[in-house]
Design an enzyme around this catalytic site. Structure first.
Site, PDB file in Angstrom:
ATOM      1  N   ALA A  21       0.837  -1.196   0.000  1.00  0.00           N
ATOM      2  CA  ALA A  21       0.000   0.000   0.000  1.00  0.00           C
ATOM      3  C   ALA A  21       0.872   1.247   0.000  1.00  0.00           C
ATOM      4  CB  ALA A  21      -0.911  -0.011   1.221  1.00  0.00           C
ATOM      5  N   SER A  32       0.893   3.559  10.646  1.00  0.00           N
ATOM      6  CA  SER A  32       1.558   4.695  10.011  1.00  0.00           C
ATOM      7  C   SER A  32       2.022   5.666  11.088  1.00  0.00           C
ATOM      8  CB  SER A  32       0.605   5.410   9.057  1.00  0.00           C
ATOM      9  OG  SER A  32       1.171   6.647   8.638  1.00  0.00           O
ATOM     10  N   ASN A  40       2.527   8.756  10.534  1.00  0.00           N
ATOM     11  CA  ASN A  40       2.266  10.104  10.012  1.00  0.00           C
ATOM     12  C   ASN A  40       0.866  10.631  10.287  1.00  0.00           C
ATOM     13  OD1 ASN A  40       4.887  10.204   8.875  1.00  0.00           O
ATOM     14  ND2 ASN A  40       4.171   8.897   7.212  1.00  0.00           N
ATOM     15  N   THR A  41       0.055   9.869  11.042  1.00  0.00           N
ATOM     16  CA  THR A  41      -1.221  10.356  11.545  1.00  0.00           C
ATOM     17  C   THR A  41      -1.114  10.390  13.059  1.00  0.00           C
ATOM     18  OG1 THR A  41      -2.521   9.515   9.683  1.00  0.00           O
ATOM     19  CG2 THR A  41      -3.699   9.888  11.747  1.00  0.00           C
ATOM     20  N   PHE A  82      -1.633  10.036   4.944  1.00  0.00           N
ATOM     21  CA  PHE A  82      -2.875   9.457   4.385  1.00  0.00           C
ATOM     22  C   PHE A  82      -3.572  10.437   3.426  1.00  0.00           C
ATOM     23  CE2 PHE A  82      -3.928   6.353   8.152  1.00  0.00           C
ATOM     24  CZ  PHE A  82      -2.862   5.560   7.801  1.00  0.00           C
ATOM     25  N   LYS A 109      -1.954  -4.395   9.756  1.00  0.00           N
ATOM     26  CA  LYS A 109      -0.609  -3.935   9.409  1.00  0.00           C
ATOM     27  C   LYS A 109       0.034  -3.289  10.628  1.00  0.00           C
ATOM     28  CE  LYS A 109       2.155  -1.750   5.836  1.00  0.00           C
ATOM     29  NZ  LYS A 109       2.158  -1.221   4.460  1.00  0.00           N
ATOM     30  N   ASN A 136       8.893   9.325   4.268  1.00  0.00           N
ATOM     31  CA  ASN A 136       7.651  10.003   3.887  1.00  0.00           C
ATOM     32  C   ASN A 136       6.882  10.420   5.135  1.00  0.00           C
ATOM     33  OD1 ASN A 136       4.704   8.746   4.103  1.00  0.00           O
ATOM     34  ND2 ASN A 136       6.156   7.025   4.036  1.00  0.00           N
ATOM     35  N   ASN A 185       5.234  -1.852   8.625  1.00  0.00           N
ATOM     36  CA  ASN A 185       5.180  -0.504   8.069  1.00  0.00           C
ATOM     37  C   ASN A 185       6.567   0.151   8.184  1.00  0.00           C
ATOM     38  OD1 ASN A 185       4.056   2.028   7.172  1.00  0.00           O
ATOM     39  ND2 ASN A 185       2.108   1.452   8.106  1.00  0.00           N
TER      40      ASN A 185
END
Length: 349
Positions: free
Chosen positions: A62, A178, A180-181, A115, A220, A111, A249
């Site tokens: 993904a 993730s 990044n959230t 999202f 994940k 990165n 991840n």
């Protein structure tokens, strides 16, 4: 031999801009019948995982095609399966740019996309328009929460996405890892994880009855977990009868890139530097699960031997993202050959 020349062009561009140009270019080549110039498909190696028969064990992770806009082009490269997303209930812009950084010296990417996606309804429209799923292609859909949704309501976002994507997915991946959230990884902790998995499993059973088909659920997870956390997650996956787990991840660690240009950018680190950490988590998870739940191995695969190492550590399937950026389509076949050999060796033991 062609891809290194193409990569020189793309690496001279801003990373996120190059990403978009590359995907559009692949779709153009697909429509023009030229994709075979790049593609070196993985060899046939049927493997059954989560009740699904995969034509080969190599998948696209993904993040590359968040909105499912390039499904048929990516499928034409010879992957055994694709995973699109992460998708959220509502469209969101993601984090401010720049938010994607290459570290070529380490074959790595950082990165902090956050999202960014067009929302679940747009993704479903793209899936409906694609030929790959209609022709029996295996399509995973990765779901997440909107950044503006309070953490106490995060489960509702996952349930909304699950209900909407369920009829269109071969399997659904639940992304709670993730970096990044804000606070998303809190969902990996005991009580929050129990509630999320319990409610998703109940929804899965309801949807299976409604649609007359069972769509597996895979969780994940992050590579930044200690042994107790890995065991707790394994126990929760068993307890709630999840169908699979994706390990892993991106990492928040900066081992191997600390002193390189872009190495201190915030976000998740992927590519070669995450391989050892990701594979170690995979191995510990495989030991804790004792074969009860299959694992999809992802993180730092840059060559065939890396894919084989994931299989040897306990994975049944492998996925690639950053390695695909650095090595191009030839990596798919290389991974497929090595993974198939590792699977055969494991089966013969």
């Amino acid at each position: 031999m062609l891809y290194p020349l193409i990569r020189q062009f793309f690496f001279a561009q801003d990373a996120e801009r190059a990403h978009g140009i590359g995907l559009c270019g692949m779709s153009f080549m697909k429509s023009a019948g030229l994709l075979g110039v790049l593609a070196k498909p993985a060899p046939a190696c049927p493997v059954e995982v989560m009740g699904i028969q995969f034509p080969n064990p190599v998948g696209l992770a993904a993040g590359l095609d968040k909105n499912g806009e390039h499904i048929d082009a990516l499928a034409g490269l010879g992957f055994g399966f694709l995973e699109i997303g992460t998708v959220t209930p509502r469209p969101q812009a993601g984090n401010p740019k720049p938010r994607l950084f290459r570290i070529p010296e380490a074959q790595a990417i950082i990165n902090r996309m956050g999202f960014n996606n067009a929302g679940v309804d747009a993704l479903i429209a793209n899936v409906r328009a694609a030929k790959f799923p209609k022709e029996g292609g295996i399509l995973g859909i990765n779901i997440g929460k909107n950044a503006t949704t309070p953490m106490e309501h995060a489960t509702e976002d996952y349930l909304i996405c699950l209900e909407k994507v369920y009829p269109h997915a071969s399997y659904v991946a639940v992304n709670i890892s993730s970096p990044n959230t804000k606070n998303l990884r809190e969902l990996q902790k005991d009580e929050a994880l129990d509630e999320l998995l319990s409610r998703l499993k109940a929804q899965q059973i309801t949807l299976a009855d409604r649609h007359g088909k069972y769509v597996p659920l895979a969780l994940k997870i992050a590579p930044d977990l200690d042994d107790l956390q890995i065991k707790a997650i394994a126990d929760a996956l068993r307890r709630h009868r999840f169908d699979g787990v994706i390990a892993t991840n991106t990492t928040l660690a900066r081992d191997g890139v600390e002193h390189l240009p872009n190495g201190q950018e915030t976000g998740g680190l992927s590519g070669a530097p995450v391989f050892a950490k990701s594979t170690a988590v995979l191995g510990k998870l495989a030991h804790a699960l004792a074969g009860e739940i299959p694992i999809i191995g992802v993180g730092g695969i840059l060559k065939g031997a890396d894919a084989a190492a994931k299989i040897e550590a306990g994975a049944s399937l492998v996925q690639v993202y950053s390695g695909f950026i650095y090595r191009g389509p030839e990596l798919i076949g290389e991974m497929g050959t090595a993974a198939a050999a590792a699977l055969r060796a494991r089966a013969s033991r």
